[in-house]
Design a protein around this motif. Structure first.
Motif, mmCIF file in Angstrom:
data_model
loop_
_atom_site.group_PDB
_atom_site.id
_atom_site.type_symbol
_atom_site.label_atom_id
_atom_site.label_comp_id
_atom_site.label_asym_id
_atom_site.label_seq_id
_atom_site.Cartn_x
_atom_site.Cartn_y
_atom_site.Cartn_z
ATOM 1 N N LYS A 174 40.242 20.639 39.889
ATOM 2 C CA LYS A 174 39.872 20.811 38.486
ATOM 3 C C LYS A 174 40.507 19.705 37.639
ATOM 4 O O LYS A 174 40.100 19.477 36.499
ATOM 5 N N LEU A 175 41.529 19.051 38.199
ATOM 6 C CA LEU A 175 42.164 17.883 37.606
ATOM 7 C C LEU A 175 42.250 16.809 38.690
ATOM 8 O O LEU A 175 42.338 17.126 39.877
ATOM 9 N N SER A 176 42.257 15.560 38.273
ATOM 10 C CA SER A 176 42.351 14.453 39.228
ATOM 11 C C SER A 176 43.684 14.484 39.961
ATOM 12 O O SER A 176 44.707 14.883 39.402
ATOM 13 N N LEU A 177 43.640 14.023 41.198
ATOM 14 C CA LEU A 177 44.841 13.906 42.016
ATOM 15 C C LEU A 177 44.752 12.606 42.803
ATOM 16 O O LEU A 177 43.878 12.449 43.646
ATOM 17 N N ASP A 178 45.633 11.677 42.481
ATOM 18 C CA ASP A 178 45.701 10.406 43.194
ATOM 19 C C ASP A 178 46.854 10.513 44.192
ATOM 20 O O ASP A 178 48.025 10.494 43.807
ATOM 21 N N SER A 179 46.521 10.644 45.483
ATOM 22 C CA SER A 179 47.554 10.883 46.494
ATOM 23 C C SER A 179 48.514 9.708 46.637
ATOM 24 O O SER A 179 49.681 9.907 46.971
ATOM 25 N N GLU A 180 48.058 8.493 46.376
ATOM 26 C CA GLU A 180 48.971 7.349 46.439
ATOM 27 C C GLU A 180 50.027 7.438 45.353
ATOM 28 O O GLU A 180 51.199 7.162 45.589
ATOM 29 N N ILE A 181 49.619 7.831 44.167
ATOM 30 C CA ILE A 181 50.581 7.991 43.070
ATOM 31 C C ILE A 181 51.506 9.175 43.359
ATOM 32 O O ILE A 181 52.710 9.095 43.128
ATOM 33 N N ALA A 182 50.957 10.246 43.886
ATOM 34 C CA ALA A 182 51.784 11.409 44.211
ATOM 35 C C ALA A 182 52.920 11.016 45.149
ATOM 36 O O ALA A 182 54.059 11.475 44.977
ATOM 37 N N GLU B 31 46.938 6.645 35.255
ATOM 38 C CA GLU B 31 46.490 7.852 35.943
ATOM 39 C C GLU B 31 47.035 9.109 35.265
ATOM 40 O O GLU B 31 46.317 10.106 35.105
ATOM 41 N N ILE B 32 48.301 9.068 34.857
ATOM 42 C CA ILE B 32 48.908 10.218 34.172
ATOM 43 C C ILE B 32 48.145 10.513 32.877
ATOM 44 O O ILE B 32 47.838 11.673 32.567
ATOM 45 N N LYS B 33 47.822 9.480 32.125
ATOM 46 C CA LYS B 33 47.069 9.658 30.869
ATOM 47 C C LYS B 33 45.677 10.218 31.134
ATOM 48 O O LYS B 33 45.178 11.048 30.369
ATOM 49 N N LYS B 34 45.057 9.781 32.229
ATOM 50 C CA LYS B 34 43.733 10.296 32.602
ATOM 51 C C LYS B 34 43.807 11.799 32.860
ATOM 52 O O LYS B 34 42.976 12.568 32.356
ATOM 53 N N VAL B 35 44.801 12.236 33.618
ATOM 54 C CA VAL B 35 44.963 13.663 33.912
ATOM 55 C C VAL B 35 45.235 14.432 32.617
ATOM 56 O O VAL B 35 44.686 15.516 32.402
ATOM 57 N N GLU C 299 42.125 15.040 30.880
ATOM 58 C CA GLU C 299 41.358 16.080 31.569
ATOM 59 C C GLU C 299 41.872 17.471 31.207
ATOM 60 O O GLU C 299 41.075 18.412 31.078
ATOM 61 N N ILE C 300 43.177 17.602 31.033
ATOM 62 C CA ILE C 300 43.747 18.901 30.633
ATOM 63 C C ILE C 300 43.162 19.325 29.289
ATOM 64 O O ILE C 300 42.829 20.499 29.093
ATOM 65 N N GLU C 301 43.003 18.364 28.380
ATOM 66 C CA GLU C 301 42.439 18.669 27.061
ATOM 67 C C GLU C 301 41.034 19.265 27.155
ATOM 68 O O GLU C 301 40.620 20.017 26.272
#
Length: 151
Positions: free
Chosen positions: A76-84, A127-131, A134-136
Motif C-alpha cells: 500500500k506504500l512503496s518499499l525500496d529494498s535497496e534503501i531498506a 524515496e522517503i519523501k515519495k513514501v 503516498e501516506i498523504e
C-alpha cells in the motif's frame, strides 16, 4: 478517509523494521518487534481500518513505524529494498533517547554516517519523501488499538 500524518522520520524506522526482519505478518494482524528487542507491537487491520499499540499510534494518533512498515509489506506504500538495507541494525530506541526524541536529529546522525561512508543520501531522501506523499493519499482509516502499548 485520511490518516494523521506522522513525522517523516518514522519512515526510516519502518525501513529498519523491514530490513531487520522484525515483522511477522499474518492474515489480519502482524507482530512488530522494537529495534532494541524489548517490546512487541500488534498491528491489526480489517476492511481498511488499521490499529497499532505502538506509542505513536496509540497516544499521538499518527501512523507509527509499525503501521508504516506493515503498509509497505502490503504494497500500500512503496518499499525500496535497496534503501531498506541501509537501515539494518539501527537501535532507534537508543538513538531517539540520545536525541531526546527529536527524531529529525536522530535521522540526521544516521544520514551523516551514510554520507561519510559514500552513500548517496539524495536517493534515500527522495524515496522517503515519495513514501511520505503516498501516506498523504492513503485510502485507509485508523482507530485506537484496544491494547495499550507494552511497557
Amino acid at each position: 478517509m485520511s490518516v494523521k500524518m506522522p513525522p517523516i522520520e518514522k519512515i526510516h524506522e519502518a525501513y529498519s523494521a523491514i530490513a531487520d526482519g522484525r515483522i511477522v505478518m499474518r492474515e489480519t494482524e502482524a507482530d512488530v518487534t522494537s529495534s532494541d528487542g524489548a517490546k512487541q507491537y500488534l498491528v491489526k487491520w480489517n476492511e481498511g481500518v488499521y490499529s497499532s499499540n505502538d506509542n505513536a499510534s496509540y497516544w499521538k494518533g499518527y501512523l507509527g513505524y509499525p503501521l508504516i512498515a506493515v503498509l509497505m509489506l502490503q504494497k500500500k506504500l512503496s518499499l525500496d529494498s535497496e534503501i531498506a538495507d541501509y537501515f539494518k541494525g539501527i537501535n532507534w530506541k537508543a538513538l531517539n533517547t540520545k536525541h531526546k526524541n527529536k527524531f529529525a536529529e536522530a535521522v540526521q546522525e544516521i544520514m551523516d554516517g551514510f554520507a561519510a561512508s559514500g552513500i548517496d543520501c539524495d536517493i534515500i531522501n527522495k524515496e522517503i519523501k515519495k513514501v511520505y506523499q503516498e501516506i498523504e493519499h492513503l485510502t485507509i482509516s485508523t482507530k485506537r488499538s484496544a491494547l495499550r502499548p507494552p511497557r
